[in-house]
Scaffold this motif. Structure first.
Motif, PDB file in Angstrom:
ATOM      1  N   ASN A  67       0.821  -1.401   0.028  1.00 29.15           N
ATOM      2  CA  ASN A  67      -0.052   0.078   0.005  1.00 29.15           C
ATOM      3  C   ASN A  67       0.745   1.347   0.147  1.00 29.15           C
ATOM      4  O   ASN A  67       0.387   2.215  -0.690  1.00 29.15           O
ATOM      5  CB  ASN A  67      -1.007  -0.154   1.167  1.00 29.15           C
ATOM      6  N   SER A  68       1.959   1.488   0.860  1.00 25.88           N
ATOM      7  CA  SER A  68       2.634   2.616   0.758  1.00 25.88           C
ATOM      8  C   SER A  68       4.014   2.401   1.244  1.00 25.88           C
ATOM      9  O   SER A  68       4.338   1.221   2.065  1.00 25.88           O
ATOM     10  CB  SER A  68       1.904   3.618   1.805  1.00 25.88           C
ATOM     11  N   VAL A  69       4.653   3.341   0.749  1.00 24.85           N
ATOM     12  CA  VAL A  69       6.299   2.986   1.230  1.00 24.85           C
ATOM     13  C   VAL A  69       6.693   4.571   1.839  1.00 24.85           C
ATOM     14  O   VAL A  69       6.488   5.548   1.233  1.00 24.85           O
ATOM     15  CB  VAL A  69       7.242   2.904  -0.176  1.00 24.85           C
ATOM     16  N   ASN A  70       7.142   4.228   3.203  1.00 25.64           N
ATOM     17  CA  ASN A  70       7.722   5.490   3.770  1.00 25.64           C
ATOM     18  C   ASN A  70       6.403   6.789   3.625  1.00 25.64           C
ATOM     19  O   ASN A  70       7.030   7.840   3.521  1.00 25.64           O
ATOM     20  CB  ASN A  70       8.881   5.794   3.411  1.00 25.64           C
ATOM     21  N   GLY A  71       5.164   6.283   3.805  1.00 28.78           N
ATOM     22  CA  GLY A  71       4.098   7.462   3.893  1.00 28.78           C
ATOM     23  C   GLY A  71       3.850   7.743   2.513  1.00 28.78           C
ATOM     24  O   GLY A  71       2.762   8.785   2.587  1.00 28.78           O
ATOM     25  N   PHE A  72       4.357   7.319   1.281  1.00 33.67           N
ATOM     26  CA  PHE A  72       4.101   7.757   0.238  1.00 33.67           C
ATOM     27  C   PHE A  72       3.079   6.753  -0.549  1.00 33.67           C
ATOM     28  O   PHE A  72       3.261   5.293  -0.395  1.00 33.67           O
ATOM     29  CB  PHE A  72       5.339   7.800  -0.989  1.00 33.67           C
ATOM     30  N   THR A  73       1.923   7.155  -1.366  1.00 28.36           N
ATOM     31  CA  THR A  73       0.885   5.994  -1.625  1.00 28.36           C
ATOM     32  C   THR A  73       1.507   5.941  -3.115  1.00 28.36           C
ATOM     33  O   THR A  73       2.343   6.409  -3.692  1.00 28.36           O
ATOM     34  CB  THR A  73      -0.351   6.701  -1.883  1.00 28.36           C
ATOM     35  N   GLY A 107      17.012   7.110   2.984  1.00 27.87           N
ATOM     36  CA  GLY A 107      17.614   7.520   4.408  1.00 27.87           C
ATOM     37  C   GLY A 107      18.211   8.896   4.168  1.00 27.87           C
ATOM     38  O   GLY A 107      18.658   9.488   2.771  1.00 27.87           O
ATOM     39  N   GLU A 108      18.843   9.628   5.142  1.00 27.06           N
ATOM     40  CA  GLU A 108      19.346  10.821   5.352  1.00 27.06           C
ATOM     41  C   GLU A 108      20.554  10.922   4.476  1.00 27.06           C
ATOM     42  O   GLU A 108      20.686  11.810   3.733  1.00 27.06           O
ATOM     43  CB  GLU A 108      19.646  11.003   6.654  1.00 27.06           C
ATOM     44  N   GLY A 109      21.591   9.981   4.560  1.00 26.15           N
ATOM     45  CA  GLY A 109      22.934   9.907   3.631  1.00 26.15           C
ATOM     46  C   GLY A 109      22.559  10.001   2.382  1.00 26.15           C
ATOM     47  O   GLY A 109      23.133  10.914   1.564  1.00 26.15           O
ATOM     48  N   VAL A 110      21.833   9.216   1.702  1.00 25.88           N
ATOM     49  CA  VAL A 110      21.785   9.015   0.339  1.00 25.88           C
ATOM     50  C   VAL A 110      20.885  10.512   0.114  1.00 25.88           C
ATOM     51  O   VAL A 110      21.197  11.192  -0.970  1.00 25.88           O
ATOM     52  CB  VAL A 110      20.738   7.874  -0.089  1.00 25.88           C
ATOM     53  N   LEU A 111      20.042  11.067   0.660  1.00 22.00           N
ATOM     54  CA  LEU A 111      19.648  12.354   0.434  1.00 22.00           C
ATOM     55  C   LEU A 111      20.373  13.355   0.185  1.00 22.00           C
ATOM     56  O   LEU A 111      20.388  14.196  -0.374  1.00 22.00           O
ATOM     57  CB  LEU A 111      18.343  12.550   1.476  1.00 22.00           C
ATOM     58  N   LYS A 112      21.304  13.348   1.259  1.00 22.82           N
ATOM     59  CA  LYS A 112      22.305  14.456   1.198  1.00 22.82           C
ATOM     60  C   LYS A 112      23.271  14.381   0.109  1.00 22.82           C
ATOM     61  O   LYS A 112      23.475  15.416  -0.546  1.00 22.82           O
ATOM     62  CB  LYS A 112      23.145  14.603   2.646  1.00 22.82           C
ATOM     63  N   PHE A 113      23.763  13.293  -0.073  1.00 21.73           N
ATOM     64  CA  PHE A 113      24.580  12.919  -1.268  1.00 21.73           C
ATOM     65  C   PHE A 113      23.978  13.550  -2.583  1.00 21.73           C
ATOM     66  O   PHE A 113      24.265  14.254  -3.426  1.00 21.73           O
ATOM     67  CB  PHE A 113      25.063  11.543  -1.404  1.00 21.73           C
ATOM     68  N   LYS A 146      12.846   6.305  -8.900  1.00 19.64           N
ATOM     69  CA  LYS A 146      11.519   5.487  -8.855  1.00 19.64           C
ATOM     70  C   LYS A 146      10.858   6.194  -7.611  1.00 19.64           C
ATOM     71  O   LYS A 146       9.572   6.233  -7.617  1.00 19.64           O
ATOM     72  CB  LYS A 146      11.817   4.133  -8.743  1.00 19.64           C
ATOM     73  N   TYR A 147      11.507   6.055  -6.677  1.00 16.91           N
ATOM     74  CA  TYR A 147      10.868   6.515  -5.500  1.00 16.91           C
ATOM     75  C   TYR A 147      11.378   7.785  -4.850  1.00 16.91           C
ATOM     76  O   TYR A 147      12.721   8.248  -5.162  1.00 16.91           O
ATOM     77  CB  TYR A 147      11.220   5.439  -4.351  1.00 16.91           C
ATOM     78  N   PRO A 148      10.630   8.636  -4.144  1.00 12.12           N
ATOM     79  CA  PRO A 148      10.788   9.786  -3.426  1.00 12.12           C
ATOM     80  C   PRO A 148      12.342   9.458  -2.742  1.00 12.12           C
ATOM     81  O   PRO A 148      12.372   8.594  -1.945  1.00 12.12           O
ATOM     82  CB  PRO A 148       9.960  10.131  -2.621  1.00 12.12           C
ATOM     83  N   ILE A 149      13.315  10.236  -2.984  1.00 11.23           N
ATOM     84  CA  ILE A 149      14.756  10.041  -2.547  1.00 11.23           C
ATOM     85  C   ILE A 149      14.864   9.698  -1.111  1.00 11.23           C
ATOM     86  O   ILE A 149      15.472   8.927  -0.479  1.00 11.23           O
ATOM     87  CB  ILE A 149      15.533  11.180  -2.770  1.00 11.23           C
ATOM     88  N   SER A 150      13.866  10.284   0.043  1.00 12.79           N
ATOM     89  CA  SER A 150      14.060  10.312   1.263  1.00 12.79           C
ATOM     90  C   SER A 150      13.975   8.844   1.955  1.00 12.79           C
ATOM     91  O   SER A 150      14.525   8.567   2.812  1.00 12.79           O
ATOM     92  CB  SER A 150      12.947  11.280   1.895  1.00 12.79           C
ATOM     93  N   ILE A 151      13.305   7.965   0.991  1.00 12.52           N
ATOM     94  CA  ILE A 151      12.929   6.637   1.493  1.00 12.52           C
ATOM     95  C   ILE A 151      14.480   5.761   1.735  1.00 12.52           C
ATOM     96  O   ILE A 151      14.573   4.950   2.220  1.00 12.52           O
ATOM     97  CB  ILE A 151      12.204   5.738   0.555  1.00 12.52           C
TER      98      ILE A 151
END
Lengths: 324, 258
Positions: free
Chosen positions: B48-54, B195-201, B188-193
């Motif tokens: 149904n959802s990934v990390n709060g995203f539908t 984690g923090e490190g990847v998002l910063k990079f 494919k997915y919003p980057i935040s899923i």
């Protein structure tokens, strides 16, 4: 027109031994060796000249051509062509030059040659009128009217080379660089290409710089020769000067009937069969005419021919002389 | 631009010489992208959802990234095969023609078969836009367009860097695929899923999140910060260092022996 002063170019070449283990090692640590491709190359070429640029493989011919055509940036030195530095004002510079790489095609492989020409017209911004005029002239001179509707991949090497040369002249360049234009061509195509180059040089006053290993090209086309070896210009002179340098020896081939020929100083037998003899004359000691007189006074000559050194032999002796 | 079209027409004419191959690769491209879509669909069927995203939100995110990537690929793919262009000496030819080198490299490899993938992305956008529960006001539409433009520029920039490295070494460039093809997969997915490190990079080093994650948050109404809407424009700026790197590369061009 074209002036090179103290051009130097060094290449770094990665080295490793054969084998998988060595290949893995090379991933982490590379050993480089420097190759000095060009060492203080200087020369000057005037408008409308036709120059043969010769030297053994790896001597630096292609590097020089690439610097002059703006592909490579040299490490140091100056090069001015038509008042421009090729690698600094590349786009303006290449509008006025044509380059043929004998080993590589510039035509689009899968479409008829004439389509490639049309695209080149747009690339070089040639206007319609002069393009048509030029194309007609070139197709006629190179006899490619029949084949320009064929895709490039279906052409024979000789046909393709003629199309390549036409392609690099569509924008009417002032300088034409030919890098081994007759490589792999049959005798008929070679002669067609040579005749064409000569015509273009005469009629359009195009400066031609030609690199080749085919000495007949040089003999048929160029007045002036530049010899390069190990990255240095070794010789700059006319073909005749070169010939004189190497023409102190002439070979005489004689068919005769009679006694064996007695030699004198300056005359040496290299091959002695019954009724057929080959002699080498040292013209510093004995003029050829005298040598012939001596021979015909001794025997009854049925056939005689005099041969100077061929361009091929000359170059071999030059390479030996300069140890390249 | 006119010249680019001329190039395109000559390449199309060339590729049409091999009609079957052309059709097959277009279909193949379509299918490859389609299977990723299926995989995502089945996964959401279970979770149904990934990390709060539908699902519909993720689909929108994916569609945008894929569309940007496909556009970049369609037009800038020439850089991807650039090591080939260098090692077979084609670049020498490019250098002796009086046009911008980048334009010529781009025009030398136009991949019409990528239209299959582009089509897929368009279809997904068409599906995702109405189902995403986003109220499509004018600022949201602008955000979507900016995301596409920014994405196109970032991926193009990555392709240019990829190509510029070829000037220094002609081998072993596969690691760059982490950023190009990898960027698409990450996207494919919003980057935040991740984690923090990847998002910063992916924000500060390779600005993929700038056109994907942040404006996406604005798009689906997770944030009202208008700045997020314009972050994709940073993706456009990303092109500048990429082009500078390219210029340095050309000075180092060594050509190949012949």
């Amino acid at each position: 027109m074209i002036e090179l002063r103290d051009i130097c170019k060094t290449f770094k070449v990665a080295k490793r031994n054969a084998g998988l283990g060595e290949a893995v090692k090379a991933l982490f640590r590379r050993e480089y060796s420097e190759i000095r491709a060009l060492k203080n190359v200087s020369f000057k070429i005037d408008e409308g000249e036709m120059v043969g640029y010769i030297g053994p493989n790896g001597a630096g011919k292609s590097s020089t051509i690439k610097i002059m055509s703006g592909i490579l940036t040299p490490d140091s030195g100056e090069c001015v062509i038509n008042g421009r530095v090729p690698w600094k004002e590349r786009i303006e510079h290449v509008k006025e030059i044509g380059v043929v790489f004998g080993q590589r095609s510039q035509l689009w492989w899968d479409v008829p040659v004439v389509d490639s020409f049309e695209l080149l017209k747009d690339i070089y911004r040639v206007d319609e009128l002069s393009f048509r005029k030029n194309l007609n002239e070139l197709t006629e001179l190179l006899d490619i009217g029949e084949i320009i509707r064929t895709p490039a991949r279906q052409l024979s090497l000789g046909q393709r080379m003629r199309c390549e040369i036409a392609a690099s002249l569509l924008h009417n360049p002032r300088v034409l660089f030919l890098d081994e234009p007759t490589i792999g061509l049959d005798a008929v195509s070679k002669i067609a290409v040579r005749n064409f180059i000569r015509t273009i040089n005469k009629e359009r006053c195009t400066t031609v710089i030609l690199t080749t290993h085919d000495m007949q090209d040089i003999e048929a086309l160029t007045e002036r020769i530049l010899l390069i070896g190990k990255g240095k210009i070794l010789l700059d002179g006319t073909l005749n000067e070169l010939k004189k340098r190497n023409s102190t020896y002439k070979t005489l081939v004689v068919d005769y009937t009679g006694e064996r020929i007695k030699t004198v100083s300056g005359l040496r037998v290299t091959k002695d069969l019954d009724g057929h003899v080959e002699l080498v004359v040292d013209t510093t000691l004995l003029p050829v005419s005298q040598a012939i007189a001596i021979i015909s006074s001794q025997v009854d000559v049925s056939d005689i021919s005099v041969m100077g050194a061929t361009a091929e032999e000359m170059v071999v002796s030059l390479y030996k002389e300069f140890e390249i | 631009m006119r010249l680019y079209l001329k190039y395109a027409s000559i390449i199309l004419r060339g590729q049409m010489q091999y009609k079957v191959s052309f059709v097959m690769s277009s279909i193949g491209q379509f299918l490859v992208a389609f299977t990723t879509f299926l995989a995502m669909y089945f996964m959401f069927n279970r979770f149904n959802s990934v990390n709060g995203f539908t699902f519909s939100e993720v689909l929108l995110c994916f569609a945008v990234t894929l569309a940007a990537f496909s556009l970049a690929e369609c037009f800038v793919r020439g850089f991807d095969t650039f090591s080939g262009i260098i090692s077979n000496g084609e670049f020498d030819r490019i250098m002796v023609r009086p046009r911008n080198e980048i334009l010529q490299v781009l025009a030398s490899r136009i991949e019409f078969t990528r239209i299959g993938r582009l089509l897929q992305a368009v279809l997904m956008l068409i599906y995702a836009v109405p189902t995403s529960q986003v109220v499509w006001s004018s600022d949201k539409i602008a955000t979507l367009v900016l995301m596409l433009i920014g994405g196109f520029c970032v991926f193009s920039g990555l392709f240019i860097i990829y190509a510029s490295i070829c000037f220094f070494t002609i081998e072993g460039l596969e690691f760059m695929n982490i950023f190009t093809d990898g960027g698409r997969e990450f996207g494919k997915y919003p980057i935040s899923i991740y984690g923090e490190g990847v998002l910063k990079f992916l924000t500060y080093v390779v600005p993929i999140a700038l056109f994907q994650y942040y404006p996406f948050l604005y798009l689906i109404g997770r944030t009202d910060n208008v700045v997020y809407m314009f972050l994709p424009l940073v993706g456009v700026i990303f092109l500048i260092p990429c082009l500078a790197f390219w210029e340095i590369g050309i000075r180092h061009y060594k050509s190949t022996g012949s």
